[in-house]
Motif scaffolding. Structure first.
Motif, PDB file in Angstrom:
ATOM      1  N   SER A 163       0.728  -1.168  -0.019  1.00 19.61           N
ATOM      2  CA  SER A 163      -0.196  -0.046   0.231  1.00 19.61           C
ATOM      3  C   SER A 163       0.729   1.366  -0.087  1.00 19.61           C
ATOM      4  CB  SER A 163      -0.789   0.015   1.237  1.00 19.61           C
ATOM      5  OG  SER A 163      -0.322   0.291   2.427  1.00 19.61           O
ATOM      6  N   PRO A 164       0.519   2.324  -0.357  1.00 21.99           N
ATOM      7  CA  PRO A 164       1.074   3.540  -0.476  1.00 21.99           C
ATOM      8  C   PRO A 164       1.437   4.098   0.846  1.00 21.99           C
ATOM      9  CG  PRO A 164      -0.569   3.669  -2.058  1.00 21.99           C
ATOM     10  CD  PRO A 164      -0.829   2.444  -1.375  1.00 21.99           C
ATOM     11  N   LYS A 165       0.604   3.874   1.962  1.00 18.34           N
ATOM     12  CA  LYS A 165       0.741   4.162   3.105  1.00 18.34           C
ATOM     13  C   LYS A 165       2.200   3.507   4.006  1.00 18.34           C
ATOM     14  CE  LYS A 165      -3.921   5.432   4.514  1.00 18.34           C
ATOM     15  NZ  LYS A 165      -4.888   5.107   5.035  1.00 18.34           N
ATOM     16  N   THR A 166       2.378   2.258   3.425  1.00 17.21           N
ATOM     17  CA  THR A 166       3.399   1.436   3.957  1.00 17.21           C
ATOM     18  C   THR A 166       4.750   2.049   3.166  1.00 17.21           C
ATOM     19  OG1 THR A 166       2.158  -0.345   3.944  1.00 17.21           O
ATOM     20  CG2 THR A 166       4.462  -0.833   3.873  1.00 17.21           C
ATOM     21  N   VAL A 167       4.669   2.402   2.122  1.00 15.36           N
ATOM     22  CA  VAL A 167       5.963   2.844   1.447  1.00 15.36           C
ATOM     23  C   VAL A 167       6.094   4.404   2.162  1.00 15.36           C
ATOM     24  CG1 VAL A 167       6.712   3.800  -0.732  1.00 15.36           C
ATOM     25  CG2 VAL A 167       5.367   1.764  -0.782  1.00 15.36           C
ATOM     26  N   VAL A 168       5.214   5.030   2.394  1.00 14.91           N
ATOM     27  CA  VAL A 168       5.436   6.629   3.055  1.00 14.91           C
ATOM     28  C   VAL A 168       6.058   6.134   4.317  1.00 14.91           C
ATOM     29  CG1 VAL A 168       4.466   8.456   3.806  1.00 14.91           C
ATOM     30  CG2 VAL A 168       3.779   7.841   1.616  1.00 14.91           C
ATOM     31  N   ALA A 169       5.533   5.583   5.079  1.00 14.32           N
ATOM     32  CA  ALA A 169       5.892   5.051   6.490  1.00 14.32           C
ATOM     33  C   ALA A 169       7.543   4.672   6.613  1.00 14.32           C
ATOM     34  CB  ALA A 169       5.028   3.823   7.224  1.00 14.32           C
ATOM     35  N   PHE A 170       7.667   3.489   5.528  1.00 10.34           N
ATOM     36  CA  PHE A 170       8.985   3.197   5.354  1.00 10.34           C
ATOM     37  C   PHE A 170      10.198   4.279   5.069  1.00 10.34           C
ATOM     38  CE2 PHE A 170      12.421   1.140   2.981  1.00 10.34           C
ATOM     39  CZ  PHE A 170      13.045   0.344   4.034  1.00 10.34           C
ATOM     40  N   GLY A 171       9.495   5.005   4.293  1.00  8.91           N
ATOM     41  CA  GLY A 171      10.463   6.181   3.970  1.00  8.91           C
ATOM     42  C   GLY A 171      10.764   7.083   5.160  1.00  8.91           C
ATOM     43  N   VAL A 172       9.818   7.421   5.911  1.00 11.73           N
ATOM     44  CA  VAL A 172       9.735   8.167   7.044  1.00 11.73           C
ATOM     45  C   VAL A 172      10.852   7.640   8.232  1.00 11.73           C
ATOM     46  CG1 VAL A 172       8.715   9.308   9.069  1.00 11.73           C
ATOM     47  CG2 VAL A 172       7.812   9.610   6.689  1.00 11.73           C
ATOM     48  N   LEU A 173      10.468   6.331   8.392  1.00  9.10           N
ATOM     49  CA  LEU A 173      11.148   5.519   9.294  1.00  9.10           C
ATOM     50  C   LEU A 173      12.845   5.575   8.814  1.00  9.10           C
ATOM     51  CD1 LEU A 173       8.935   2.793  10.428  1.00  9.10           C
ATOM     52  CD2 LEU A 173       9.721   4.709  11.877  1.00  9.10           C
ATOM     53  N   PHE A 174      13.106   5.219   7.609  1.00  8.57           N
ATOM     54  CA  PHE A 174      14.498   5.250   7.027  1.00  8.57           C
ATOM     55  C   PHE A 174      14.876   6.684   7.379  1.00  8.57           C
ATOM     56  CE2 PHE A 174      17.560   5.268   3.640  1.00  8.57           C
ATOM     57  CZ  PHE A 174      18.193   4.070   3.998  1.00  8.57           C
ATOM     58  N   GLY A 175      14.272   7.752   6.920  1.00  2.65           N
ATOM     59  CA  GLY A 175      14.996   9.037   7.191  1.00  2.65           C
ATOM     60  C   GLY A 175      15.189   9.281   8.767  1.00  2.65           C
ATOM     61  N   LEU A 176      14.525   8.782   9.499  1.00  4.76           N
ATOM     62  CA  LEU A 176      14.558   9.175  11.052  1.00  4.76           C
ATOM     63  C   LEU A 176      15.824   8.044  11.482  1.00  4.76           C
ATOM     64  CD1 LEU A 176      11.139   8.900  12.411  1.00  4.76           C
ATOM     65  CD2 LEU A 176      12.731  10.926  12.338  1.00  4.76           C
TER      66      LEU A 176
END
Length: 53
Positions: free
Chosen positions: A31-44
Motif C-alpha cells: 500500500s502507498p501508506k506502507t511505502v511512505v511510512a518506510f521512507g519516514v522511518l528510514f529518514g529518521l
C-alpha cells in the motif's frame, strides 16, 4: 504534412500502453501508506545515525 507520412505518435506508444495495462497477479501488493511510512522511518534512522557519529 503529406498524406502518406505517418507521424508515429499513437502507434509508437501502443506497446507501452499494453505493457502497463498488464498486471502481474503474483506480485506482492504494497500500500502507498506502507511505502511512505518506510521512507519516514528510514529518514529518521539516517538522522539518528548521523547525530550519533
Amino acid at each position: 504534412m503529406s498524406k502518406g507520412q505517418n507521424s508515429g505518435g499513437l502507434m509508437s506508444s501502443a506497446g507501452l500502453v499494453r505493457y502497463f495495462d498488464s498486471e502481474d497477479h503474483n506480485a506482492p501488493k504494497i500500500s502507498p501508506k506502507t511505502v511512505v511510512a518506510f521512507g519516514v522511518l528510514f529518514g529518521l534512522l539516517i538522522q539518528v545515525l548521523n547525530a550519533a557519529f
